[in-house]
Design an enzyme around this catalytic site. Structure first.
Site, PDB file in Angstrom:
ATOM      1  CB  SER A   1       0.076  -7.987  -1.018  1.00 49.03           C
ATOM      2  OG  SER A   1      -0.769  -8.776  -0.207  1.00 49.03           O
ATOM      3  CD  GLU A  58     -10.604   3.293  -0.035  1.00 49.50           C
ATOM      4  OE1 GLU A  58      -9.825   2.394  -0.354  1.00 49.50           O
ATOM      5  OE2 GLU A  58     -10.451   4.472  -0.423  1.00 49.50           O
ATOM      6  CE  LYS A 103      -4.058  -1.965   0.146  1.00 49.70           C
ATOM      7  NZ  LYS A 103      -4.974  -1.824  -0.992  1.00 49.70           N
TER       8      LYS A 103
END
Lengths: 254, 410
Positions: free
Chosen positions: B377, B108, B86
């Protein structure tokens, strides 16, 4: 008769028209029926009937909750069509469908528009369908003689307003402020400037919505707009005082 | 992407009129950045000095031996600052926000990793920050909420609908249309209205660019397959993008099978008949929805995959068959996580564990001369409550009860 012409005829008799909003199936179609009867009986000129959607991104907390509750009690698109057909048969005023694009996309654009035309609906308000994304929808709406109401926002540039006007039909819905439905708007000097820009950009009637809650708000729009849109306020009223309170409220707005 | 933001039949920008001008500005600034090599260089420098890039490609020797098939390599996005891929997207958008002169960011978050990354970026760049998070996810991901708040962000629990990611996205849009002048919405995945899908995929493409170089360095040839989990699809697009034009490399996206494809409690958008084309949250893609077009509830043990839509870019690659989509159930995911921890001493996030589960199912059928890459991830520390609960770990349960008792007595 086309929506614009119907509104223009009414504007010969009134200095400002009233449009109201209801969420179909909230709290029930029976109550919707009573609310609409009271609205029409007390001089509402046009009604937008919202077909509930699970993701109403442009709506504030009041209408969001109404959408969710309508779906939770099992309201289907088919129910909305049948109810809308009954309303269009029963009352003389123009009715619009307000919903989000996915409801129409999933039903099939042409099938949806054709059926809406057959049952006597006059147009559509679809807040997540800008004309760039709605080319086929616009063409089909035109084919069936229905209006896709386009929206001006305070953030719209003059050039954007003119661009929207090229595709617009029926009337222009001017959003009174940034944000979602259901909060109070300030009808101040900036607002007047915005409305003047709207007026300069189009020959179509102007409706103003978002945050209109009282007679004072409507008085502030007289001479500047052609139609005032009452949305969340009547939903709150039904919640707190019941459907029978809608008639006197509408009558008191004139 | 065409001029209207479509990837084949998917994408677009179905946005309220009030956002039109903001999207025009965003598109303009993004195009400018894309064409400016200095911007990418600035981004690379930031990521290497602030976020441990390039992240390593780890050879998983013990897992390879265990399965006896292709050699398993793991791309370690868990080693990014804040523990997930992210950071790549968020820091990139942070540089854009600085250029656009906005003072506030909103985001969000599902698993909390994107919210945490955004809160970090906001703290670093001196921006006000509000994070919307479904109430359900706030409960599931309390450690991330704690860190977001400590970094100065306001975390708003969303109580509408399913109280998960899709509801948080709707709420963030409501904030954005209200505060459009000074606020940028840091979209967390390769979804939403154009240009977000392409922009997020562009920032995340750093994963695949590095992985391709690294696999050549270690394995001396390209991998046979690349696996990534798919929620919104940003880590998948990040690692896939570099390999899309390489013939002979199979790209595999693994979706959240939840309680199983037949159960109705899952988040399988591209490898299940429960999904169909739709338009919501500003874009057209495959959604889990009913015949009326109402979005369905989703389920996954991994909050970050518990989403009703999927990147329109992935819908396009699904349609043109460039990417193969599979799913893994919650149970398979826990087994894959368990095995990876025991054999490699690596704790993948529950989201990433889907990619591991998908790869483990197939890797034994491949030749020992081949290699596969699994994109890890994110790291699993954030999932400690969910994982400990799923493993029914008795000593963890006792620890929680004791700690609870301690707090209630204080």
């Amino acid at each position: 008769m086309k929506l614009e012409q119907q509104l223009r005829n009414k504007l010969k008799e009134k200095d400002i028209l009233l449009m109201t909003h209801i969420v179909l199936g909230y709290p029930s179609l029976d109550v919707n029926r009573e609310i609409i009867r009271q609205m029409v009986g007390n001089g509402v000129d046009c009604i937008e009937m919202q077909i509930p959607f699970s993701e109403p991104m442009a709506d504030g907390p009041v209408i969001l909750k109404a959408n969710q509750d309508a779906l939770a009690t099992g309201t289907k698109v088919e129910d909305c069509f049948q109810f809308a057909a009954e309303m269009a048969r029963t009352h003389e005023i123009p009715f619009l469908f307000m919903t989000y694009y996915n409801i129409i996309f999933k039903y099939g654009e042409e099938a949806f528009i054709k059926r809406a035309a057959e049952i006597g609906i006059h147009g559509f308000i679809i807040p997540d369908l800008p004309p760039e994304m709605g080319k086929t929808f616009l063409a089909l709406a035109d084919k069936y003689n229905l209006a896709l109401i386009l929206i001006y926002a305070p953030t719209s540039t003059d050039a954007r307003m003119e661009e929207l006007d090229r595709h617009a039909n029926g009337f222009i819905y001017c959003v009174a402020r940034r944000g979602v439905t259901g909060k109070k708007s300030a009808f101040d000097h900036d607002f007047d400037n915005y409305l003047a820009r709207c007026r300069a950009a189009t020959q179509l009637p102007l409706a103003v919505g978002f945050g209109i809650q009282s007679k004072e708000d409507i008085d502030a729009l007289r001479g500047k707009a052609d139609m005032a849109v009452i949305g969340s306020r009547t939903i709150q009223l039904v919640e707190t005082e019941g459907a029978e309170a809608v008639g006197p409220f509408i009558a008191g707005l004139r | 992407m065409d001029s209207n933001g479509f990837f084949g039949n998917w994408g677009g920008a179905y946005i309220p009129e009030v956002l039109h001008q903001t999207f025009q500005e965003l598109k303009k600034e993004y195009d400018r950045c894309r064409k400016d090599p200095a911007f990418w260089q600035e981004y690379l420098t930031l990521m290497s000095t602030y976020s441990c890039r390039p992240t390593p490609l780890t050879y998983a020797e013990n897992l390879t031996r265990h399965f006896g098939g292709a050699q398993i390599y793991i791309k370690r996005e868990d080693l990014n600052h804040t523990g997930a891929h992210k950071a790549n997207n968020v820091m990139g958008q942070g540089l854009l926000v600085k250029r656009m002169g906005k003072k506030r960011v909103i985001a969000e978050t599902g698993a909390g990793q994107h919210g945490m990354a955004t809160a970090t970026m906001a703290a670093k760049f001196g921006l006000d920050c509000t994070i919307y998070m479904g109430e359900e996810d706030v409960m599931r991901q309390r450690p991330n909420v704690f860190w977001m708040e400590k970094m100065g962000a306001t975390v708003v629990p969303v109580t509408d609908g399913s109280r998960t990611l899709k509801d948080a996205i709707n709420e963030a849009f409501r904030d954005w249309v209200t505060n459009v002048d000074d606020t940028h919405y840091v979209f967390g995945t390769a979804c939403g209205p154009a240009p977000f899908p392409e922009m997020v995929a562009w920032f995340q493409s750093i994963i695949g660019i590095e992985a391709a170089e690294q696999i050549i360095q270690y394995h001396h040839k390209m991998p046979k397959r690349v696996y990534a989990c798919v929620g919104g699809g940003s880590n998948a697009m990040g690692i896939f993008k570099r390999f899309l034009d390489e013939d002979g490399i199979e790209l595999v996206g693994v979706e959240a099978g939840g309680h199983g494809a037949e159960s109705g409690a899952h988040a399988i958008r591209l490898s299940s008949p429960d999904a169909s084309p739709g338009v919501a949250q500003g874009y057209k893609t495959m959604f889990l929805q009913d015949d009326d077009g109402q979005m369905k509830l989703t389920h996954s043990v991994a909050a970050g995959l518990d989403y009703v839509g999927v990147s329109p870019i992935l819908s396009d690659h699904w349609e043109n068959k460039r990417v193969r989509f599979e799913s893994a159930t919650d149970t398979e995911v826990m087994q894959a996580l368990d095995l990876t921890m025991r054999l490699e001493g690596i704790i993948p996030a529950l989201e990433s564990s889907h990619a591991f589960a998908g790869a483990f199912r197939e890797v034994g059928q491949l030749s020992k001369d081949d290699a596969i890459i699994i994109n890890q991830s994110g790291r699993g520390d954030k999932d400690i409550f969910t994982i400990a609960h799923a493993f029914e770990d008795p000593s963890w349960k006792k620890f929680i009860i004791d700690r609870g008792r301690e707090y209630s007595n204080s």
